[in-house]
Design a protein around this motif. Structure first.
Motif, PDB file in Angstrom:
ATOM      1  N   LEU A 160      32.210  24.086   4.021  1.00  0.00           N
ATOM      2  CA  LEU A 160      31.171  23.270   3.403  1.00  0.00           C
ATOM      3  C   LEU A 160      30.481  24.031   2.272  1.00  0.00           C
ATOM      4  CD1 LEU A 160      29.497  21.606   6.532  1.00  0.00           C
ATOM      5  CD2 LEU A 160      30.763  20.435   4.732  1.00  0.00           C
ATOM      6  N   GLY A 161      30.229  25.316   2.505  1.00  0.00           N
ATOM      7  CA  GLY A 161      29.564  26.122   1.496  1.00  0.00           C
ATOM      8  C   GLY A 161      30.363  26.209   0.207  1.00  0.00           C
ATOM      9  N   LEU A 162      31.672  26.358   0.326  1.00  0.00           N
ATOM     10  CA  LEU A 162      32.513  26.447  -0.862  1.00  0.00           C
ATOM     11  C   LEU A 162      32.477  25.148  -1.658  1.00  0.00           C
ATOM     12  CD1 LEU A 162      34.694  27.689  -2.679  1.00  0.00           C
ATOM     13  CD2 LEU A 162      36.405  26.836  -1.045  1.00  0.00           C
ATOM     14  N   HIS A 163      32.664  24.022  -0.983  1.00  0.00           N
ATOM     15  CA  HIS A 163      32.793  22.749  -1.687  1.00  0.00           C
ATOM     16  C   HIS A 163      31.455  22.172  -2.141  1.00  0.00           C
ATOM     17  CE1 HIS A 163      36.715  23.075   0.329  1.00  0.00           C
ATOM     18  NE2 HIS A 163      37.163  22.320  -0.670  1.00  0.00           N
ATOM     19  N   LEU A 164      30.373  22.606  -1.531  1.00  0.00           N
ATOM     20  CA  LEU A 164      29.066  22.090  -1.931  1.00  0.00           C
ATOM     21  C   LEU A 164      28.206  23.137  -2.630  1.00  0.00           C
ATOM     22  CD1 LEU A 164      28.119  19.922   1.200  1.00  0.00           C
ATOM     23  CD2 LEU A 164      28.996  19.144  -1.006  1.00  0.00           C
ATOM     24  N   CYS A 168      19.312  12.593  -0.412  1.00  0.00           N
ATOM     25  CA  CYS A 168      18.490  12.971   0.740  1.00  0.00           C
ATOM     26  C   CYS A 168      19.352  13.240   1.970  1.00  0.00           C
ATOM     27  CB  CYS A 168      17.478  11.869   1.044  1.00  0.00           C
ATOM     28  SG  CYS A 168      16.120  11.756  -0.128  1.00  0.00           S
ATOM     29  N   ALA A 169      20.433  12.469   2.117  1.00  0.00           N
ATOM     30  CA  ALA A 169      21.301  12.624   3.290  1.00  0.00           C
ATOM     31  C   ALA A 169      21.984  13.989   3.321  1.00  0.00           C
ATOM     32  CB  ALA A 169      22.343  11.513   3.317  1.00  0.00           C
ATOM     33  N   THR A 170      22.184  14.619   2.157  1.00  0.00           N
ATOM     34  CA  THR A 170      22.810  15.950   2.152  1.00  0.00           C
ATOM     35  C   THR A 170      21.911  16.997   2.791  1.00  0.00           C
ATOM     36  OG1 THR A 170      21.951  16.449  -0.067  1.00  0.00           O
ATOM     37  CG2 THR A 170      24.125  15.417   0.069  1.00  0.00           C
ATOM     38  N   LEU A 220      22.608  20.596   4.686  1.00  0.00           N
ATOM     39  CA  LEU A 220      21.858  21.825   4.431  1.00  0.00           C
ATOM     40  C   LEU A 220      21.298  22.393   5.725  1.00  0.00           C
ATOM     41  CD1 LEU A 220      20.496  23.861   2.532  1.00  0.00           C
ATOM     42  CD2 LEU A 220      18.637  22.214   2.217  1.00  0.00           C
ATOM     43  N   LEU A 221      20.772  21.533   6.572  1.00  0.00           N
ATOM     44  CA  LEU A 221      20.223  22.000   7.847  1.00  0.00           C
ATOM     45  C   LEU A 221      21.316  22.616   8.714  1.00  0.00           C
ATOM     46  CD1 LEU A 221      17.449  22.015   9.232  1.00  0.00           C
ATOM     47  CD2 LEU A 221      18.071  19.873  10.352  1.00  0.00           C
ATOM     48  N   ILE A 279      14.653  25.167   5.588  1.00  0.00           N
ATOM     49  CA  ILE A 279      14.436  24.299   6.753  1.00  0.00           C
ATOM     50  C   ILE A 279      13.380  23.249   6.431  1.00  0.00           C
ATOM     51  CG2 ILE A 279      13.528  24.238   9.105  1.00  0.00           C
ATOM     52  CD1 ILE A 279      14.878  26.962   9.558  1.00  0.00           C
ATOM     53  N   LEU A 280      12.295  23.676   5.767  1.00  0.00           N
ATOM     54  CA  LEU A 280      11.249  22.723   5.375  1.00  0.00           C
ATOM     55  C   LEU A 280      11.787  21.692   4.385  1.00  0.00           C
ATOM     56  CD1 LEU A 280       8.127  25.044   4.958  1.00  0.00           C
ATOM     57  CD2 LEU A 280       8.528  23.346   6.747  1.00  0.00           C
ATOM     58  N   ILE A 281      12.576  22.162   3.417  1.00  0.00           N
ATOM     59  CA  ILE A 281      13.138  21.243   2.429  1.00  0.00           C
ATOM     60  C   ILE A 281      14.057  20.225   3.103  1.00  0.00           C
ATOM     61  CG2 ILE A 281      14.666  21.082   0.427  1.00  0.00           C
ATOM     62  CD1 ILE A 281      11.873  22.160  -0.172  1.00  0.00           C
ATOM     63  N   ALA A 282      14.876  20.703   4.039  1.00  0.00           N
ATOM     64  CA  ALA A 282      15.796  19.797   4.734  1.00  0.00           C
ATOM     65  C   ALA A 282      15.044  18.766   5.565  1.00  0.00           C
ATOM     66  CB  ALA A 282      16.745  20.609   5.613  1.00  0.00           C
TER      67      ALA A 282
END
Length: 501
Positions: A16-20, A145-147, A151-152, A199-202
């Protein structure tokens, strides 16, 4: 947690980290810039900055209203904010005489206008880019927002796979092992420092997602005002505003109004909002609605009157935008936001460093790009879409239509429609929509001189007249003489004011 589960989490985390990585790098960077968006936009506007203490800012809402009307009598005002930040003068939102939205910055002591700016600046464009990729579409906002759920997951899985992560707060990355060693160390270091922010942003983004899905709580509603013929009563002036503010303060003990909403429709009240003694700003402000005709209090509410989902919105907004602690929290959010941008980028660098030696001739960015596979074509399509949207919304012919209404008649009698805003030295084509029935001809005067009527068409009881205005630097007053078959004449006057740019 056993090794098998940890390894599975790590594989998902790296994939996920690579593609996003590019997406999150973009979101973290634009979000960080947004924290100081107004400040970055206003670097060259020395007139709107101030070091004045709160106690010295004595201009009332009425004084500010008078100051704007004195400088721009043709303007319409719908919102005044006292002390938007400690380092800015007061700000009001309104429309110019030709209908363009703008901001009036006023002296916090005298209420006089110190500068007028167009609201669609760097900060607004950046926010549209961050929220909806410039599209202003609700579904795009919801997808972004769903992303936050991804992130979380990335935060939690990263902390789980980084064993004893609490020991890594001061573990500086080492470059002795090459790019792989340095990028891994930098990624872990930035991860532990930015984890609380992310975490707060998510969490706050998930909250905004629920709001976009229509989850709302019932808000307390004031009583309807006295019926009237126009949005603002005929006697509306600074004295009435000051009386209304006094009524609002009396209706809610400890109330300190900092925002005033002026009626925009015949059914709107005059509303004041601001902090109330004994209530934390983290859970909202007090609000008092006043009838602009009778000055009757239509509703007085404290933060306790807001329940459920809506009661969390002020706190969520403060945490997401970094305004919970004033200048200190904004600076902290900017520093951590830049670190989070580096976190997303170093995660992709780890992938590049792990490539096989036979690919050593490729640079890190090229390795990342090729490693993304089909995802990179999605990024290219996304970039192309943003560029096309940007050209459509902000290109040379992207002006919104503006409208001007008469100062001596009801808006339905006639109104002006302009495809472009009023600018110095630029001829402006104007369409006048005539709602008055049985009008046979129209004569147009601009600043007292007759203007050429380019076209006049009728469509049943309504008509349209077309003419061109060459802007004057001092004033632009338009008088339309609408003549009916019985030689009855109705005179309609418009006041556009002077071009500001």
């Amino acid at each position: 947690m056993n090794r098998k589960i940890r390894n599975t989490l790590f594989k998902f985390h790296t994939w996920l980290g690579l593609h996003l990585s590019l997406f999150f790098t973009f979101m973290f960077l634009t979000g960080t810039l947004l924290v100081a968006g107004f400040e970055l936009e206003s670097v060259g506007r020395s007139g709107i900055w101030t070091t004045m203490a709160k106690e010295e800012r004595t201009a009332s809402f009425g004084m500010t209203y008078d100051g704007i009307k004195e400088a721009h009598p043709e303007s319409g005002i719908f919102l005044i904010i006292k002390r938007p930040t400690p380092w800015f003068v007061d700000r009001a939102f309104g429309r110019a005489g030709w209908g363009e939205r703008m901001s009036f910055w006023t002296d916090p002591v005298t209420g006089t206008v110190v500068e007028a700016t167009r609201p669609l600046g760097f900060r607004d464009i950046l926010r549209a880019l961050h929220d909806t990729l410039l599209t202003e579409q609700r579904v795009v906002f919801m997808l972004i927002c769903a992303t936050s759920a991804v992130l979380l997951f990335q935060i939690i899985s990263g902390l789980i796979t980084y064993r004893r992560f609490w020991r890594g707060f001061f573990r500086w990355p080492s470059g002795s092992g090459g790019l792989r060693s340095w990028s891994g160390g930098a990624h872990r270091l930035t991860a532990v420092w930015t984890a609380p922010l992310l975490i707060l942003i998510a969490v706050t983004s998930l909250y905004f997602l629920l709001g976009s899905l229509g989850i709302e709580s019932a808000q307390p509603q004031p009583e309807p005002p006295t019926p009237r013929d126009s949005a603002l009563p005929a006697n509306f002036n600074s004295a009435l505003i000051d009386q209304a503010e006094a009524r609002a303060r009396a209706a809610l003990p400890g109330f300190e109004p900092s925002i005033m909403f002026l009626p925009g429709k015949k059914t709107d009240s005059l509303r004041f909002s601001g902090p109330v003694d004994g209530y934390s700003g983290f859970f909202g402000s007090g609000s008092v609605s006043i009838d602009p005709v009778t000055l009757e209090v239509l509703g007085a509410f404290t933060p306790d009157d807001i329940h459920g989902y809506a009661s969390w919105k002020p706190l969520m907004s403060m945490l997401h935008f970094g305004t919970w602690g004033g200048g200190f929290s904004m600076a902290l959010w900017i520093v951590l936001g830049l670190l989070a941008t580096g976190l997303a980028f170093t995660g992709a660098l780890i992938f590049a460093a792990r490539q096989a030696p036979d690919r050593a001739h490729r640079g890190p960015l090229r390795k990342i790009w090729r490693g993304m596979g089909w995802t990179r074509w999605g990024y290219l399509l996304l970039l192309a879409g943003i560029l096309v949207t940007a050209f459509y919304r902000f290109g040379p012919n992207s002006h919104d239509k503006t409208r001007a209404f008469p100062i001596n008649e009801a808006p339905l009698v006639a109104r002006l429609v302009m495809e472009a805003p009023l600018r110095r030295g630029v001829p402006l084509d104007i369409e006048m929509l005539i709602g008055e029935p049985d009008v046979q001809t129209a004569a147009i005067e601009i600043n007292g001189d007759m203007a050429e009527l380019l076209d006049f068409t009728k469509n049943g009881d309504t008509a349209k007249a077309y003419f061109q205005l060459t802007p004057s630097d001092t004033e632009n007053n338009i008088t339309a003489r609408l003549r009916k078959p019985d030689d009855q004449e109705k005179v309609v006057k418009f006041r556009l004011g002077a071009p500001l740019w």
